[in-house]
Design an enzyme around this catalytic site. Structure first.
Site, PDB file in Angstrom:
ATOM      1  N   TYR A  54       0.820  -1.215   0.000  1.00  9.86           N
ATOM      2  CA  TYR A  54       0.000   0.000   0.000  1.00  9.86           C
ATOM      3  C   TYR A  54       0.854   1.266   0.000  1.00  9.86           C
ATOM      4  CZ  TYR A  54      -3.752  -3.145   1.663  1.00  9.86           C
ATOM      5  OH  TYR A  54      -4.654  -4.165   1.821  1.00  9.86           O
ATOM      6  N   VAL A 196     -16.409  -2.808  -2.662  1.00  9.43           N
ATOM      7  CA  VAL A 196     -15.712  -1.616  -3.175  1.00  9.43           C
ATOM      8  C   VAL A 196     -16.738  -0.535  -3.524  1.00  9.43           C
ATOM      9  CG1 VAL A 196     -13.786  -0.860  -4.617  1.00  9.43           C
ATOM     10  CG2 VAL A 196     -14.067  -3.282  -4.156  1.00  9.43           C
ATOM     11  N   ARG A 240     -17.821   8.529   7.734  1.00  5.59           N
ATOM     12  CA  ARG A 240     -18.141   7.136   7.404  1.00  5.59           C
ATOM     13  C   ARG A 240     -17.390   6.167   8.311  1.00  5.59           C
ATOM     14  NH1 ARG A 240     -18.325   9.234   2.097  1.00  5.59           N
ATOM     15  NH2 ARG A 240     -16.175   8.612   1.649  1.00  5.59           N
TER      16      ARG A 240
END
Length: 279
Positions: A54, A196, A240
């Protein structure tokens, strides 16, 4: 806000405990990662999931260091990149990850992809076993492994992964692989629980969300938790992130679980582990 103490944990097959929900930071920039991890820790998350591939381990480390949360309250996961596969190289890679994270150890180290055509996943597993032995990681596991990949490493090492992290959402509910994991005593960890983002507008998901006065994301996360999975939704939005952890005050009915289970059609939004040779 959910307090860290209110988040259930699961006991892994090595007797270490792991929170059942955490934050994934794949594909987030450094700035997004720092913001997300900071917001997550403030909201009560204690499981943070990153990976060498990542490119944001250092950002995770900075956010952890700035948070003031004691290390022993955290559960930090990172993963071995495919380019570092091998017995010694996997150990060296974990040391490099720890340096980027600014930590002395991680709680869970995973082989990110089996890449069985490379032929190094068994050697890598030996390296992870050694890393656990010397205290660089508390637990070891795998990601994106199918049953035959698990058989490869277990049959040759006689050591079973604590966790198998896999793509898992209602369109790919992985019932067969979950059963294989359970047979071995391996905890299933679900990434991509929202498909996703593709499942947030699904009519069946929205109908259940409306019935509970919840968000579609909360319904999808709750579904996975009720299946017995550990779940790591990814988000860079503090709002979120806070919402995604607020999933312990309601329960889906058997009928609602059945409806979501019935959506399974094998759709993947991430690469197929049988053919993927990337990071």
């Amino acid at each position: 806000m959910t307090s860290a103490a209110a988040i259930p944990t699961v006991t892994l097959n090595d007797d270490n405990t792991m929170p059942v929900i955490g934050l994934g930071v794949g594909e987030l920039s450094d700035a997004e990662t720092e913001q997300a991890v900071t917001a997550a820790l403030e909201a009560g998350y204690r499981l943070i999931d990153t990976a060498a591939a990542y490119g944001n381990e250092a950002a995770v480390g900075r956010a952890i260091a700035a948070s003031g949360v004691p290390r022993d309250e955290l559960f930090v996961t990172t993963k071995l990149a495919t380019e570092d596969a091998g017995f010694q190289s996997s150990q060296d890679a974990l040391r490099a990850s720890l340096e980027r994270l600014g930590l002395d150890y991680v709680d869970l180290y995973l082989i990110h992809w089996p890449v069985s055509q490379q032929g190094k996943h068994v050697d890598s597993w030996g390296g992870l076993m050694k890393s656990k032995e010397v205290g660089l990681t508390r637990s070891i596991g795998v990601a994106n492994f199918h049953g035959h990949h698990l058989d490869d490493i277990i049959s040759l090492s006689f050591f079973t992964p604590a966790v198998n992290q896999i793509e898992l959402h209602p369109l790919l509910n992985q019932a067969e692989l979950r059963a294989v994991n359970a047979e071995h005593g391996i905890a299933t960890e679900a990434y991509g629980p929202l498909g996703v983002g593709n499942l947030l507008s699904h009519s069946a998901v929205n109908a259940i969300a409306e019935a509970h006065g919840r968000t579609p994301a909360q319904v999808l996360i709750r579904w996975s938790l009720q299946l017995g999975n550990i779940v790591i939704p990814r988000s860079s939005s503090p709002e979120r992130i806070r919402s995604n952890i607020d999933v312990f005050g309601f329960e889906l009915s058997e009928e609602q679980m059945s409806t979501l289970n019935g959506l399974d059609d094998g759709t993947r939004f991430r690469p197929d582990p049988e053919t993927y040779s990337g990071s």
